[in-house]
Design a protein around this motif. Structure first.
Motif, mmCIF file in Angstrom:
data_model
loop_
_atom_site.group_PDB
_atom_site.id
_atom_site.type_symbol
_atom_site.label_atom_id
_atom_site.label_comp_id
_atom_site.label_asym_id
_atom_site.label_seq_id
_atom_site.Cartn_x
_atom_site.Cartn_y
_atom_site.Cartn_z
ATOM 1 N N LEU A 12 47.939 20.867 30.792
ATOM 2 C CA LEU A 12 48.815 21.418 31.560
ATOM 3 C C LEU A 12 50.421 21.941 30.875
ATOM 4 N N ILE A 13 49.651 21.154 29.234
ATOM 5 C CA ILE A 13 51.570 20.935 28.602
ATOM 6 C C ILE A 13 51.176 22.765 28.545
ATOM 7 N N PRO A 14 52.793 23.570 29.255
ATOM 8 C CA PRO A 14 52.822 24.798 29.190
ATOM 9 C C PRO A 14 52.541 25.065 27.717
ATOM 10 N N ASP A 15 52.414 26.742 27.943
ATOM 11 C CA ASP A 15 52.980 26.777 26.305
ATOM 12 C C ASP A 15 54.451 28.379 26.643
ATOM 13 N N ALA A 16 55.213 28.251 25.737
ATOM 14 C CA ALA A 16 57.114 29.051 26.345
ATOM 15 C C ALA A 16 57.238 29.317 25.193
ATOM 16 N N THR A 17 55.978 30.354 24.489
ATOM 17 C CA THR A 17 56.187 31.094 23.292
ATOM 18 C C THR A 17 56.736 32.723 24.082
ATOM 19 N N GLY A 18 57.759 32.973 23.619
ATOM 20 C CA GLY A 18 58.566 34.138 23.404
ATOM 21 C C GLY A 18 60.140 33.459 24.905
ATOM 22 N N THR A 19 61.164 34.600 24.929
ATOM 23 C CA THR A 19 62.128 33.640 25.411
ATOM 24 C C THR A 19 62.028 33.830 26.564
ATOM 25 N N ASP A 20 61.242 35.164 27.711
ATOM 26 C CA ASP A 20 61.084 35.094 28.865
ATOM 27 C C ASP A 20 59.949 33.937 29.491
ATOM 28 N N ALA A 21 58.822 33.352 28.597
ATOM 29 C CA ALA A 21 58.578 31.772 29.102
ATOM 30 C C ALA A 21 59.499 30.832 28.595
ATOM 31 N N PHE A 22 59.792 30.375 27.805
ATOM 32 C CA PHE A 22 60.448 29.509 27.399
ATOM 33 C C PHE A 22 61.548 29.197 28.830
ATOM 34 N N HIS A 23 62.735 30.351 29.084
ATOM 35 C CA HIS A 23 63.651 29.850 29.939
ATOM 36 C C HIS A 23 63.209 30.055 31.298
ATOM 37 N N ASP A 24 61.735 30.367 31.751
ATOM 38 C CA ASP A 24 60.975 30.140 33.494
ATOM 39 C C ASP A 24 60.198 29.297 32.716
ATOM 40 N N VAL A 25 59.749 28.221 32.071
ATOM 41 C CA VAL A 25 58.939 27.064 31.592
ATOM 42 C C VAL A 25 61.046 26.165 32.198
ATOM 43 N N TYR A 26 61.866 26.092 31.152
ATOM 44 C CA TYR A 26 63.216 25.007 31.048
ATOM 45 C C TYR A 26 63.518 25.345 32.025
ATOM 46 N N ARG A 27 63.953 26.545 33.162
ATOM 47 C CA ARG A 27 64.748 26.394 34.100
ATOM 48 C C ARG A 27 63.611 25.491 35.395
ATOM 49 N N ASN A 28 61.854 25.389 35.762
ATOM 50 C CA ASN A 28 61.578 25.222 36.093
ATOM 51 C C ASN A 28 62.152 23.654 36.344
ATOM 52 N N ALA A 29 61.726 23.314 35.362
ATOM 53 C CA ALA A 29 61.935 21.888 35.048
ATOM 54 C C ALA A 29 63.381 21.612 35.672
#
Length: 131
Positions: A12-29
């Motif tokens: 379940l650990i998210p893959d935050a590869t790429g700027t958009d994915a990283f920002h999405d996961v970070y903002r969700n946290a």
């Protein structure tokens, strides 16, 4: 996206590869006031593991014993050449580059996440103490 369970299964650990994915996961946290944790694909088919406790808010505290255990585990990973020398060992932000397999990156990320919530057992399984 729901916050990750604690302890979090590695898959379940998210893959935050790429700027958009990283920002999405970070903002969700940040939105859920939980510890940020993710893996990212690097060049040369390597992986990085990242975690940040700032997203959990000012009420989230990590005990010194946990930070010590994390530093010790990351040091062993560096010494065994499982992660690169440029690892960042907290106490707020943690990062490990150069993990060779996605499954191992997920395992380390899940162990790091559990430790940042006070559960050191997954960390001890993922990175056994030195004999």
């Amino acid at each position: 996206m729901q916050p990750l369970p604690v302890p979090c299964p590695a898959h379940l650990i998210p893959d935050a590869t790429g700027t958009d994915a990283f920002h999405d996961v970070y903002r969700n946290a940040m939105a859920h006031n939980v510890v940020f944790v993710a893996i990212e694909s690097e060049k040369r088919r390597l992986w990085s593991v990242k975690a940040d406790t700032l997203t959990a808010g000012p009420g989230h505290a990590v005990a010194d014993t946990v930070n010590d255990a994390l530093r010790d585990a990351i040091t062993r990973l560096i010494q065994s050449h499982e992660v690169d020398l440029d690892a960042y060992m907290g106490p707020i932000y943690f990062m490990m580059h150069g993990v060779r397999r996605e499954e191992r990156a997920r395992e380390l990320a899940a162990a790091l996440h559990a430790a940042l919530y006070g559960d050191l057992e997954p960390l001890a399984r993922a990175v056994p103490p030195a004999p």
